[in-house]
Design a protein around this motif. Structure first.
Motif, short mmCIF file in Angstrom:
data_model
loop_
_atom_site.label_atom_id
_atom_site.label_comp_id
_atom_site.label_asym_id
_atom_site.label_seq_id
_atom_site.Cartn_x
_atom_site.Cartn_y
_atom_site.Cartn_z
N ILE A 126 -0.64 4.99 0.83
CA ILE A 126 -1.99 5.52 0.53
C ILE A 126 -2.80 5.86 1.78
O ILE A 126 -3.79 6.59 1.71
N GLY A 127 -2.40 5.33 2.93
CA GLY A 127 -3.11 5.63 4.18
C GLY A 127 -4.42 4.87 4.29
O GLY A 127 -4.83 4.17 3.37
N TYR B 129 0.82 -1.22 0.00
CA TYR B 129 0.00 0.00 0.00
C TYR B 129 0.86 1.27 0.00
O TYR B 129 0.39 2.35 0.34
N ILE C 133 -6.27 -11.32 0.65
CA ILE C 133 -7.61 -11.79 0.99
C ILE C 133 -8.07 -11.22 2.33
O ILE C 133 -9.03 -11.67 2.92
N VAL D 68 -9.70 -2.70 10.18
CA VAL D 68 -8.64 -3.34 9.38
C VAL D 68 -8.11 -4.64 9.97
O VAL D 68 -7.58 -5.47 9.23
N GLY E 66 -4.09 -10.82 6.50
CA GLY E 66 -2.78 -10.46 7.04
C GLY E 66 -2.86 -9.78 8.41
O GLY E 66 -2.18 -10.20 9.36
N TYR F 120 -11.28 -8.39 6.15
CA TYR F 120 -11.60 -6.98 5.92
C TYR F 120 -10.57 -6.35 4.99
O TYR F 120 -9.37 -6.47 5.20
N ARG F 121 -11.10 -5.71 3.96
CA ARG F 121 -10.20 -4.97 3.06
C ARG F 121 -10.78 -3.59 2.90
O ARG F 121 -11.92 -3.43 2.47
P1 ADP Z 1 -4.87 -7.68 2.68
O1 ADP Z 1 -4.60 -9.12 2.41
O2 ADP Z 1 -6.06 -7.16 1.98
O3 ADP Z 1 -3.67 -6.82 2.57
P2 ADP Z 1 -4.69 -7.16 5.48
O4 ADP Z 1 -5.42 -7.80 6.61
O5 ADP Z 1 -3.22 -7.26 5.48
O6 ADP Z 1 -5.33 -7.73 4.17
O7 ADP Z 1 -5.09 -5.66 5.45
C1 ADP Z 1 -6.48 -5.32 5.52
C2 ADP Z 1 -6.71 -4.02 4.80
O8 ADP Z 1 -6.10 -2.96 5.53
C3 ADP Z 1 -6.09 -3.97 3.44
O9 ADP Z 1 -6.96 -4.50 2.47
C4 ADP Z 1 -5.83 -2.50 3.22
O10 ADP Z 1 -7.00 -1.86 2.73
C5 ADP Z 1 -5.58 -1.99 4.63
N1 ADP Z 1 -4.14 -1.81 4.92
C6 ADP Z 1 -3.34 -2.66 5.59
N2 ADP Z 1 -2.10 -2.16 5.72
C7 ADP Z 1 -2.10 -0.94 5.13
C8 ADP Z 1 -1.12 0.10 4.94
N3 ADP Z 1 0.12 -0.02 5.38
N4 ADP Z 1 -1.52 1.22 4.30
C9 ADP Z 1 -2.78 1.36 3.86
N5 ADP Z 1 -3.75 0.43 4.01
C10 ADP Z 1 -3.43 -0.71 4.64
#
Ligand code: ADP
Length: 454
Positions: A386-387, A359, A414, A396, A417, A401-402
């Motif tokens: 991107i925040g 991201y 998915i 999150v 993480g 959750y995405r």
């Molecule tokens: P994914 O497999 O979608 O990355 P995560 O559980 O790792 O799933 O993250 C969940 C969601 O949190 C991501 O889909 C993303 O939208 C947001 N996210 C996680 N880390 C960041 C980051 N460093 N910057 C911006 N958005 C993030």
């Protein structure tokens, strides 16, 4: 003859002298008397003078007293006028309060702080609960039907007497007809004319609750929809490597039949890659869907050096950040040892640093730093990517959750993480949190871990 005459004269003289002596004595006495009288007179004069002086002083004092009295009278007059004004103001505010009381769109109850007896009730509450004023008045709070069912009513009154304040955001009351009414109940006590009274403000929140419930069910529906979508995505993620494996097997088999397509070695290499990818996804899925106690049993505790742990994470992630030219730097990491599962702790930090790259913008920066506090260490992973939107922040760490499901996270995204990160942190007795970077740019993920030794 002459002698006789002379003798007579001397006799007469003697007589005269004697007479004169008497007169002189008398005169002396008179003079003495006169002197005494004069002295007395002088005394009187002096006394009179003193009296006159005293009188003069007294009249001066009298004048002063008179002036002072005049001043006091003036002050008293001003005070009386002021008091009059205050009285008028008081009357005005009483009228205003009464109007508010009568026309308020909130229920108001006034209680005697000693006995808990209701001394006043406004029309809104009469209407809301369906009891007349007479039914409310002179009853105790917990004797009125609406409050009777509240087991806690008496306790509430006890708290009110003790603390002078009580608040319930959602209190279930009942109308005279037995209909449930949800209210917000705020009560506090104050001194009115020397006596302590308790005022209870009762707000009907039925409508607000309905709106909240609708919002909540909408949110739950949306969550469910996202989860189902995510599971569909996960299935898709699983199907892709399987399809590639199948394709490679086909190609290799065709080659075995003598056709020139892909060498078995190349096909096996590709299959191997996909199997690794596949087992990675499966491992995440099984981790996140296992029961808590099963997961706990997987943890193998050992002493882990924080500095070398972070070094390994940085080295591993540099291979990923290379393409986007994102720098990964770690600031002064303390040379301390924490108690935990090395494999899981590494996975947790890799997930966070990997996300900062996924991201992150090209040529971006990821910084890892730590902060020590009593018995704990915080590891922060800060990026300038991107925040995360404010409304997404609390979610999150949820499974699947995405924040933006259309966001290309480049690969096996998915939404598991961070759920794994949270699980690992919590299983180690710590916690995971996320916040927006400075000025809403980028993100900061923090892991709090207890510093324990074996
Ligand atoms: P994914 O497999 O979608 O990355 P995560 O559980 O790792 O799933 O993250 C969940 C969601 O949190 C991501 O889909 C993303 O939208 C947001 N996210 C996680 N880390 C960041 C980051 N460093 N910057 C911006 N958005 C993030």
């Amino acid at each position: 003859m002459k002698n006789i005459k002379d003798t007579k004269t001397s006799k007469e003289k003697e007589t005269i002298r004697l007479k004169l002596e008497v007169v002189a004595k008398k005169l002396a006495t008179t003079a003495k008397e006169l002197a005494i009288t004069a002295k007395e007179k002088e005394d009187v004069r002096l006394k009179l003078a003193t009296t006159a002086k005293e009188l003069a002083t007294t009249s001066k004092e009298k004048e002063e007293v008179r002036l002072k009295l005049a001043e006091i009278a003036k002050e008293l007059k001003i005070k009386a006028e002021q008091q009059n004004k205050v009285q008028v103001k008081l009357k005005e505010s009483e009228i205003r309060y009464r109007r508010l009381f009568e026309s308020a769109h909130d229920g108001i109850l006034i209680l005697d702080s000693e006995t808990g007896q209701i001394t006043d009730v406004n029309p809104f509450l009469e209407k809301l609960l369906g009891y007349s004023k007479a039914e409310f008045l002179n009853k105790k709070l917990w004797e009125v039907g609406a409050f009777r069912n509240m087991k806690a009513s008496k306790d509430v009154f006890g708290i009110l007497q003790k603390d002078g304040y009580v608040r319930y955001d959602d209190l279930p009351l009942e109308t005279k007809d037995g209909e449930p009414v949800a209210v917000e109940f705020v009560s506090n006590s104050y001194l009115a004319g020397g006596t302590l009274v308790i005022q209870c403000n009762i707000r009907d929140i039925t409508e607000r609750k309905k709106v909240e419930q609708i919002k909540e069910s909408k949110r739950q529906l949306e969550d469910e929809r996202i989860k189902i979508q995510s599971i569909a995505d996960a299935t898709h993620e699983l199907r892709t490597p399987v399809a590639i494996i199948k394709g490679n097997v086909d190609l290799a088999m065709k080659n075995a039949e003598g056709k020139t397509l892909k060498s078995p070695k190349m096909a096996l290499k590709a299959i191997n890659y996909e199997i690794k990818h596949l087992s990675g996804i499966l491992a995440d899925l099984s981790l996140i869907t296992s029961k808590a106690w099963e997961l706990k049993n997987r943890i193998v505790y050992e002493k882990v050096n924080l500095r070398s742990l972070i070094k390994t994470v940085v080295v591993r992630c540099k291979a990923l950040s290379f393409k986007k030219n994102i720098s990964i730097t770690s600031k002064e990491i303390p040379n301390i040892e924490i108690l935990g599962d090395k494999g899981y702790l590494e996975k947790m930090l890799v997930n966070l640093v990997k996300n900062s790259i996924i991201y992150g913008y090209e040529n971006g920066h990821t910084v890892i730093d730590t902060a020590k506090s009593k018995g704990f260490i915080t590891i922060n992973i800060t990026d300038d990517g991107i925040g995360i939107k404010k409304e997404d922040l609390p979610h999150v760490f949820e499974r699947f959750y995405r924040a933006d499901k259309y966001q290309k996270s480049g690969g096996n995204s998915i939404g598991l993480g961070l759920a794994i990160v949270k699980w690992i942190a919590e299983t180690h007795g710590g916690e995971a949190s996320a916040k927006s970077g400075e000025n809403g740019k980028g993100s900061i993920f923090s892991i709090l871990l207890p510093v324990k030794t074996l």
